[in-house]
Design a protein around this motif. Structure first.
Motif, mmCIF file in Angstrom:
data_model
loop_
_atom_site.group_PDB
_atom_site.id
_atom_site.type_symbol
_atom_site.label_atom_id
_atom_site.label_comp_id
_atom_site.label_asym_id
_atom_site.label_seq_id
_atom_site.Cartn_x
_atom_site.Cartn_y
_atom_site.Cartn_z
ATOM 1 N N HIS A 146 -1.412 11.893 7.441
ATOM 2 C CA HIS A 146 -2.419 11.881 6.379
ATOM 3 C C HIS A 146 -2.818 10.460 6.005
ATOM 4 N N ALA A 147 -1.837 9.543 5.970
ATOM 5 C CA ALA A 147 -2.173 8.157 5.644
ATOM 6 C C ALA A 147 -3.118 7.579 6.692
ATOM 7 N N LYS A 148 -2.831 7.854 7.949
ATOM 8 C CA LYS A 148 -3.663 7.326 9.022
ATOM 9 C C LYS A 148 -5.098 7.845 8.912
ATOM 10 N N LEU A 149 -5.261 9.152 8.749
ATOM 11 C CA LEU A 149 -6.598 9.749 8.741
ATOM 12 C C LEU A 149 -7.298 9.590 7.395
ATOM 13 N N PHE A 150 -6.678 10.073 6.331
ATOM 14 C CA PHE A 150 -7.371 10.093 5.044
ATOM 15 C C PHE A 150 -7.515 8.686 4.469
ATOM 16 N N THR A 193 -3.014 7.888 0.421
ATOM 17 C CA THR A 193 -2.332 6.676 0.867
ATOM 18 C C THR A 193 -3.295 5.845 1.692
ATOM 19 N N VAL A 194 -3.406 4.560 1.356
ATOM 20 C CA VAL A 194 -4.296 3.653 2.084
ATOM 21 C C VAL A 194 -3.525 2.390 2.442
ATOM 22 N N LYS A 195 -4.052 1.622 3.365
ATOM 23 C CA LYS A 195 -3.419 0.385 3.765
ATOM 24 C C LYS A 195 -3.421 -0.621 2.613
ATOM 25 N N ALA A 196 -2.307 -1.324 2.472
ATOM 26 C CA ALA A 196 -2.179 -2.408 1.500
ATOM 27 C C ALA A 196 -2.390 -3.719 2.255
ATOM 28 N N HIS A 197 -3.568 -4.299 2.123
ATOM 29 C CA HIS A 197 -3.963 -5.406 2.989
ATOM 30 C C HIS A 197 -3.197 -6.693 2.705
ATOM 31 N N LEU A 198 -2.882 -6.947 1.433
ATOM 32 C CA LEU A 198 -2.122 -8.158 1.113
ATOM 33 C C LEU A 198 -0.636 -7.963 1.354
ATOM 34 N N LEU A 199 -0.122 -6.829 0.924
ATOM 35 C CA LEU A 199 1.314 -6.573 1.000
ATOM 36 C C LEU A 199 1.840 -6.730 2.418
ATOM 37 N N THR A 200 1.062 -6.260 3.388
ATOM 38 C CA THR A 200 1.527 -6.294 4.775
ATOM 39 C C THR A 200 1.578 -7.706 5.339
ATOM 40 N N GLN A 201 0.913 -8.679 4.660
ATOM 41 C CA GLN A 201 0.867 -10.045 5.175
ATOM 42 C C GLN A 201 1.797 -11.005 4.456
ATOM 43 N N LEU A 202 2.554 -10.499 3.503
ATOM 44 C CA LEU A 202 3.488 -11.379 2.816
ATOM 45 C C LEU A 202 4.583 -11.845 3.771
ATOM 46 N N ASP A 259 2.183 -1.615 9.347
ATOM 47 C CA ASP A 259 1.336 -1.491 8.165
ATOM 48 C C ASP A 259 2.158 -1.280 6.907
ATOM 49 N N SER A 260 1.609 -1.755 5.781
ATOM 50 C CA SER A 260 2.136 -1.424 4.463
ATOM 51 C C SER A 260 1.098 -0.571 3.751
ATOM 52 N N TRP A 261 1.552 0.173 2.736
ATOM 53 C CA TRP A 261 0.690 1.193 2.139
ATOM 54 C C TRP A 261 0.744 1.154 0.624
ATOM 55 N N THR A 262 -0.304 1.711 0.020
ATOM 56 C CA THR A 262 -0.331 1.912 -1.420
ATOM 57 C C THR A 262 -1.048 3.226 -1.706
ATOM 58 N N ARG A 263 -0.925 3.697 -2.944
ATOM 59 C CA ARG A 263 -1.542 4.966 -3.344
ATOM 60 C C ARG A 263 -2.725 4.688 -4.261
ATOM 61 N N LEU A 264 -3.831 5.406 -4.017
ATOM 62 C CA LEU A 264 -5.033 5.297 -4.842
ATOM 63 C C LEU A 264 -5.462 6.686 -5.298
ATOM 64 N N PRO A 265 -6.165 6.766 -6.425
ATOM 65 C CA PRO A 265 -6.702 8.070 -6.835
ATOM 66 C C PRO A 265 -7.630 8.635 -5.760
ATOM 67 N N ASN A 266 -7.503 9.913 -5.514
ATOM 68 C CA ASN A 266 -8.295 10.573 -4.484
ATOM 69 C C ASN A 266 -9.610 11.066 -5.082
ATOM 70 N N PRO A 267 -10.734 10.539 -4.645
ATOM 71 C CA PRO A 267 -12.036 10.990 -5.192
ATOM 72 C C PRO A 267 -12.387 12.412 -4.802
ATOM 73 N N LEU A 268 -11.637 13.020 -3.861
ATOM 74 C CA LEU A 268 -11.873 14.418 -3.494
ATOM 75 C C LEU A 268 -10.933 15.360 -4.224
ATOM 76 N N ALA A 269 -10.153 14.838 -5.154
ATOM 77 C CA ALA A 269 -9.123 15.648 -5.827
ATOM 78 C C ALA A 269 -9.746 16.862 -6.496
ATOM 79 N N THR A 270 -9.073 17.999 -6.316
ATOM 80 C CA THR A 270 -9.483 19.223 -6.989
ATOM 81 C C THR A 270 -9.112 19.143 -8.465
ATOM 82 N N PRO A 271 -10.057 19.363 -9.372
ATOM 83 C CA PRO A 271 -9.736 19.275 -10.806
ATOM 84 C C PRO A 271 -8.615 20.233 -11.175
ATOM 85 N N ALA A 272 -7.725 19.766 -12.050
ATOM 86 C CA ALA A 272 -6.595 20.610 -12.491
ATOM 87 C C ALA A 272 -7.097 21.768 -13.322
#
Length: 507
Positions: free
Chosen positions: A417-421, A478-487, A494-507
């Motif tokens: 999922h991290a790779k694709l989404f 999950t998306v790539k963390a561009h700075l974290l992976t270069q420390l 790759d290093s990763w971080t979590r972001l809000p999903n704009p496709l999220a189904t409303p609760a």
């Protein structure tokens, strides 16, 4: 002015003085562009010594960095950020002042990114694209979210002007003669690249110079560089030439491992077979052959090449361009254009994921073929070495795992999922919607609803696994963390971080 800005200016005055004024004028915009990407990473990534907040970063020593509110998908620059009330306008100088652990090399990379981006903007010409290569070379600013979007350490000003796609050069790709018996060869190496018992290996002229290979070159193929710099389209047609270019560009060294050479044809065959099960979607730009020559008795990542099916063979009469080359003007009716693209992208990507392969579907790897009305009609996927393959899913689909490296194999849904989404939602759709809407939050919400509807339609039609659907519409991606992976000291890969999903189904 940053240190490397001065170095670039001095060299430019010697090799292309006619660009010096344009370069100087481009510097403030380049600083702001990289600063915007840096601000996004500081707000989005779990960096040591920094706590993220809404529009601010709190440092471990109590200092506070502030700037304009920014969503993870926003494009555009930030001319200034404020550290304890003091304005900073250069991203490298700001990062050095922050003093975050492990960022010494990264400071230099940001300096390089600013200087190279200003050079790219100074040398680029505003022309109407007429060919696939024109579209490839129209992408001037590089990765839309990576602070090192134009980082090219070890590549001089003269070399950038001679080799980088945004400067629209014709590059003479050297042919280095190597005894074929000494080479690792995969696929059907063409007779046109043989000379008796010697294989004529395409080598980028930058690589030829830096490896002192010129005495072994026996000719050259004139070619135009594509977005990735080291992949080039010969002027007289034929396979695209993917060459080694052994320096860091953006953040990774662009060599070609012997493992990639071994796997390229089998990987192409797998993706093509899976595409056929989905009705030929997406079309796959196959690797036709690969070769690695020896250095000190071992096949070398510095002296390797792969031959890739050209775009013209996949869509001979259509306009084909990378997603990264899409402009607001090209899209016309942005909502209708995005809806057509989203239906294709979600159906193709989720279809392959269901069968067992997660694409890295960002704006360089994913190409769009346009119909006569300028709307997306089908997709092309290329550069296969960063997909992730699930052996368990392939087995359920009745498909054998190809002979590829262990790095590409994972049954972990989180990895798939991290790779694709992360690439498709986090980069591709995020950058398109930000481009189309230009900061209009209401318009962005409408566009994300269009993408979500296409995702629901595709997931309803396909036998999607529950965990895929949950991840697609869950609260975070999950998306790539561009700075974290270069420390300095960061683990490889790759290093990763979590972001809000704009496709999220409303609760």
């Amino acid at each position: 002015m940053g240190r490397l800005e001065e170095v670039f200016a001095a060299e430019l005055a010697l090799v292309r003085p006619d660009l010096s004024t344009r370069y100087a004028r481009a510097l403030p915009g380049a600083r702001a562009a990289v600063m915007g990407r840096l601000w996004r990473s500081l707000l989005a990534e779990p960096l040591p010594g920094a706590a993220r907040g809404q529009g601010e970063v709190l440092l471990a020593d109590g200092r506070r960095l502030t700037g304009p509110p920014r969503l993870p998908y926003d494009l555009g620059g930030e001319p200034v950020l404020w550290l304890d009330g003091r304005p900073w306008t250069h991203p490298a100088e700001l990062l050095a002042a922050l003093g975050l652990p492990g960022t010494a090399r990264l400071v230099e990379d940001l300096d390089n990114s600013v200087a190279s981006l200003a050079l790219s903007r100074a040398g680029a010409t505003a022309t109407v694209p007429e060919s696939p290569e024109d579209y490839e070379q129209s992408v001037v600013d590089g990765h839309p979210y990576h602070p090192c979007c134009r980082n090219r350490p070890g590549v001089s000003v003269a070399e950038q002007l001679a080799y980088m796609p945004e400067h629209r050069p014709v590059v003479p790709v050297d042919l280095v003669a190597v005894p074929v018996a000494d080479c690792l060869v995969t696929g059907s190496w063409p007779a046109s690249l043989m000379a008796g018992d010697r294989l004529l290996l395409p080598v980028h002229p930058w690589q030829t110079r830096h490896l002192d290979l010129k005495p072994y070159a026996t000719g050259a193929i004139p070619a135009r560089p594509l977005m990735s710099v080291r992949t080039l389209a010969p002027l007289d047609g034929g396979p695209h030439l993917k060459t080694a270019f052994s320096t860091r560009m953006t953040s990774d060294v662009r060599d070609i491992s012997p493992g990639s050479v071994r796997a390229c044809v089998a990987l192409s065959r797998l993706l093509t077979d899976l595409s056929a099960r989905l009705g030929g979607r997406p079309r796959i730009a196959r690797y036709l052959a690969g070769a690695a020559a020896p250095v000190n008795g071992e096949h070398s990542a510095d002296l390797s090449a792969m031959l890739r099916e050209p775009t013209s063979a996949l869509a001979p009469k259509a306009t084909v361009l990378p997603v990264a080359a899409v402009t607001r003007e090209l899209a016309g009716d942005a909502a209708g254009w995005l809806a057509a693209f989203a239906r294709l992208a979600m159906a193709d990507a989720l279809g392959l994921l269901t069968l067992g392969v997660a694409l890295e579907a960002h704006g360089q790897n994913l190409l769009i073929s346009l119909d006569r009305h300028g709307r997306p009609s089908h997709l092309v996927y290329r550069d296969l070495a960063d997909v992730r393959i699930s052996p368990a899913r392939l087995a359920r689909s009745g498909i054998e795992v190809p002979p590829v490296g262990a790095r590409l194999l994972s049954d972990d849904p989180g990895v798939l999922h991290a790779k694709l989404f992360g690439s498709l939602i986090g980069t591709t759709f995020g950058s398109l919607i930000s481009l189309f809407c230009r900061g209009d939050r209401a318009a962005e919400s409408r566009m994300w609803r269009i993408v979500a509807a296409a995702a629901r339609q595709a997931s309803d039609r396909l036998p999607c696994r529950p965990e895929d659907r949950d991840a697609l519409f869950g609260p975070d991606i999950t998306v790539k963390a561009h700075l974290l992976t270069q420390l300095e000291g960061a683990p490889p890969g790759d290093s990763w971080t979590r972001l809000p999903n704009p496709l999220a189904t409303p609760a």
